[in-house]
Design a protein around this motif. Structure first.
Motif, PDB file in Angstrom:
ATOM      1  N   LEU A  81       0.830  -1.211   0.000  1.00 43.65           N
ATOM      2  CA  LEU A  81       0.000   0.000   0.000  1.00 43.65           C
ATOM      3  C   LEU A  81       0.860   1.255   0.000  1.00 43.65           C
ATOM      4  N   ALA A  82       1.944   1.230   0.758  1.00 41.48           N
ATOM      5  CA  ALA A  82       2.858   2.375   0.782  1.00 41.48           C
ATOM      6  C   ALA A  82       3.468   2.589  -0.601  1.00 41.48           C
ATOM      7  N   ALA A  83       3.866   1.519  -1.259  1.00 40.21           N
ATOM      8  CA  ALA A  83       4.450   1.640  -2.600  1.00 40.21           C
ATOM      9  C   ALA A  83       3.446   2.232  -3.576  1.00 40.21           C
ATOM     10  N   ARG A  84       2.218   1.782  -3.490  1.00 43.34           N
ATOM     11  CA  ARG A  84       1.178   2.322  -4.386  1.00 43.34           C
ATOM     12  C   ARG A  84       0.961   3.815  -4.121  1.00 43.34           C
ATOM     13  N   GLY A  85       0.916   4.182  -2.846  1.00 46.48           N
ATOM     14  CA  GLY A  85       0.754   5.588  -2.501  1.00 46.48           C
ATOM     15  C   GLY A  85       1.925   6.443  -2.948  1.00 46.48           C
ATOM     16  N   LEU A  86       3.138   5.931  -2.772  1.00 46.53           N
ATOM     17  CA  LEU A  86       4.317   6.674  -3.225  1.00 46.53           C
ATOM     18  C   LEU A  86       4.300   6.825  -4.743  1.00 46.53           C
ATOM     19  N   TRP A  87       3.930   5.761  -5.432  1.00 46.17           N
ATOM     20  CA  TRP A  87       3.876   5.802  -6.895  1.00 46.17           C
ATOM     21  C   TRP A  87       2.872   6.851  -7.373  1.00 46.17           C
ATOM     22  N   GLN A  88       1.755   6.968  -6.632  1.00 50.11           N
ATOM     23  CA  GLN A  88       0.725   7.946  -6.986  1.00 50.11           C
ATOM     24  C   GLN A  88       0.969   9.305  -6.338  1.00 50.11           C
ATOM     25  N   VAL A  89       2.094   9.467  -5.686  1.00 51.11           N
ATOM     26  CA  VAL A  89       2.512  10.718  -5.036  1.00 51.11           C
ATOM     27  C   VAL A  89       1.454  11.172  -4.024  1.00 51.11           C
ATOM     28  N   ARG A  90       1.108  10.264  -3.131  1.00 49.49           N
ATOM     29  CA  ARG A  90       0.160  10.563  -2.053  1.00 49.49           C
ATOM     30  C   ARG A  90       0.932  10.892  -0.782  1.00 49.49           C
ATOM     31  N   ARG A  91       0.545  11.949  -0.147  1.00 50.23           N
ATOM     32  CA  ARG A  91       1.231  12.421   1.054  1.00 50.23           C
ATOM     33  C   ARG A  91       1.221  11.377   2.174  1.00 50.23           C
ATOM     34  N   TRP A  92       0.109  10.698   2.367  1.00 50.08           N
ATOM     35  CA  TRP A  92      -0.047   9.746   3.459  1.00 50.08           C
ATOM     36  C   TRP A  92       0.907   8.555   3.352  1.00 50.08           C
ATOM     37  N   SER A  93       1.408   8.276   2.181  1.00 53.08           N
ATOM     38  CA  SER A  93       2.161   7.043   1.949  1.00 53.08           C
ATOM     39  C   SER A  93       3.562   7.046   2.563  1.00 53.08           C
ATOM     40  N   ARG A  94       4.090   8.208   2.861  1.00 51.89           N
ATOM     41  CA  ARG A  94       5.445   8.232   3.399  1.00 51.89           C
ATOM     42  C   ARG A  94       5.512   7.620   4.786  1.00 51.89           C
ATOM     43  N   GLY A  95       4.528   7.853   5.615  1.00 52.54           N
ATOM     44  CA  GLY A  95       4.513   7.291   6.971  1.00 52.54           C
ATOM     45  C   GLY A  95       4.586   5.770   6.978  1.00 52.54           C
ATOM     46  N   PRO A  96       3.671   5.077   6.285  1.00 51.95           N
ATOM     47  CA  PRO A  96       3.767   3.615   6.243  1.00 51.95           C
ATOM     48  C   PRO A  96       5.061   3.119   5.607  1.00 51.95           C
ATOM     49  N   ALA A  97       5.576   3.853   4.633  1.00 51.52           N
ATOM     50  CA  ALA A  97       6.832   3.433   3.994  1.00 51.52           C
ATOM     51  C   ALA A  97       7.991   3.544   4.977  1.00 51.52           C
ATOM     52  N   VAL A  98       8.041   4.624   5.736  1.00 45.94           N
ATOM     53  CA  VAL A  98       9.111   4.795   6.730  1.00 45.94           C
ATOM     54  C   VAL A  98       8.982   3.744   7.828  1.00 45.94           C
ATOM     55  N   ILE A  99       7.766   3.489   8.287  1.00 43.91           N
ATOM     56  CA  ILE A  99       7.550   2.471   9.324  1.00 43.91           C
ATOM     57  C   ILE A  99       8.016   1.107   8.836  1.00 43.91           C
ATOM     58  N   THR A 100       7.706   0.792   7.585  1.00 39.91           N
ATOM     59  CA  THR A 100       8.139  -0.490   7.015  1.00 39.91           C
ATOM     60  C   THR A 100       9.650  -0.616   7.041  1.00 39.91           C
ATOM     61  N   GLN A 101      10.346   0.446   6.690  1.00 43.31           N
ATOM     62  CA  GLN A 101      11.816   0.395   6.649  1.00 43.31           C
ATOM     63  C   GLN A 101      12.398   0.268   8.048  1.00 43.31           C
ATOM     64  N   ILE A 102      11.821   0.978   8.995  1.00 39.68           N
ATOM     65  CA  ILE A 102      12.310   0.905  10.372  1.00 39.68           C
ATOM     66  C   ILE A 102      12.083  -0.489  10.950  1.00 39.68           C
ATOM     67  N   LEU A 103      10.934  -1.103  10.639  1.00 42.35           N
ATOM     68  CA  LEU A 103      10.658  -2.461  11.115  1.00 42.35           C
ATOM     69  C   LEU A 103      11.545  -3.494  10.424  1.00 42.35           C
ATOM     70  N   ALA A 104      11.993  -3.207   9.227  1.00 47.30           N
ATOM     71  CA  ALA A 104      12.838  -4.161   8.499  1.00 47.30           C
ATOM     72  C   ALA A 104      14.259  -4.206   9.052  1.00 47.30           C
ATOM     73  N   LEU A 105      14.717  -3.142   9.678  1.00 52.85           N
ATOM     74  CA  LEU A 105      16.097  -3.112  10.171  1.00 52.85           C
ATOM     75  C   LEU A 105      16.382  -4.163  11.255  1.00 52.85           C
ATOM     76  N   PRO A 106      15.522  -4.337  12.272  1.00 49.45           N
ATOM     77  CA  PRO A 106      15.789  -5.410  13.241  1.00 49.45           C
ATOM     78  C   PRO A 106      15.710  -6.807  12.606  1.00 49.45           C
ATOM     79  N   VAL A 107      14.842  -6.974  11.620  1.00 44.75           N
ATOM     80  CA  VAL A 107      14.756  -8.251  10.912  1.00 44.75           C
ATOM     81  C   VAL A 107      16.079  -8.514  10.190  1.00 44.75           C
ATOM     82  N   ALA A 108      16.602  -7.482   9.540  1.00 47.03           N
ATOM     83  CA  ALA A 108      17.890  -7.621   8.853  1.00 47.03           C
ATOM     84  C   ALA A 108      18.995  -7.974   9.852  1.00 47.03           C
ATOM     85  N   TYR A 109      18.981  -7.346  11.000  1.00 49.41           N
ATOM     86  CA  TYR A 109      19.983  -7.638  12.028  1.00 49.41           C
ATOM     87  C   TYR A 109      19.907  -9.102  12.466  1.00 49.41           C
TER      88      TYR A 109
END
Length: 154
Positions: A81-109
């Motif tokens: 959903l974040a990717a779709r929002g970013l692709w459509q240049v929706r303001r709301w999409s940055r929050g979920p995209a940032v949250i996804t990246q922050i949650l992925a960092l401990p998984v990567a660790y």
């Protein structure tokens, strides 16, 4: 309300939660959308694989495999959903995209702590997450999404 209390209008009008339509989508925003979509697709693939093994294979615990597969499929919704929002240049999409990246960092660790091929996956996930975070906080991206800093009206 006095004119001092009335918030100033942004320089570019917005409609329906979308970002300004004045210019094209910056490449950085396109790349951030692509990375978020890649993460979502990877979660769908992993969830589907675990689900298939749980249904057709011989897992140690069928219920745990089914629950894990369904969980990954549901978790895939956030980056997709974040990717779709970013692709459509929706303001709301940055929050979920940032949250996804922050949650992925401990998984990567955690993947980096493994003694298997998972180390490569951890490196790839860390690179994708950090790259996406850099792209998402880039001034060109925030400007394209119409996001201003605290207290800024332009």
């Amino acid at each position: 309300m006095s004119s001092e209390q009335t918030p100033a209008q942004t320089s570019v009008p917005e409609t329906d939660g979308t970002a300004p339509a004045a210019g094209e989508r910056p490449r950085r925003l396109t790349y951030a959308a692509a990375l978020a979509a890649l993460e979502g697709i990877a979660l769908v693939a992993g969830g589907g694989w675990i689900l298939a093994l749980g249904l057709a294979g011989t897992p140690d615990d069928r219920q745990q495999a089914l629950t894990g597969g369904i969980t990954l499929l549901v978790l895939a919704l956030l980056p997709l959903l974040a990717a779709r929002g970013l692709w459509q240049v929706r303001r709301w999409s940055r929050g979920p995209a940032v949250i996804t990246q922050i949650l992925a960092l401990p998984v990567a660790y955690n993947l980096l702590q493994a003694d298997s091929i998972a180390i490569g996956a951890g490196i790839a996930l860390a690179v994708v997450s950090v790259t996406a975070l850099v792209l998402l906080v880039n001034p060109a991206t925030t400007r394209a999404l119409g996001i201003t800093g605290p207290g800024r009206t332009e």
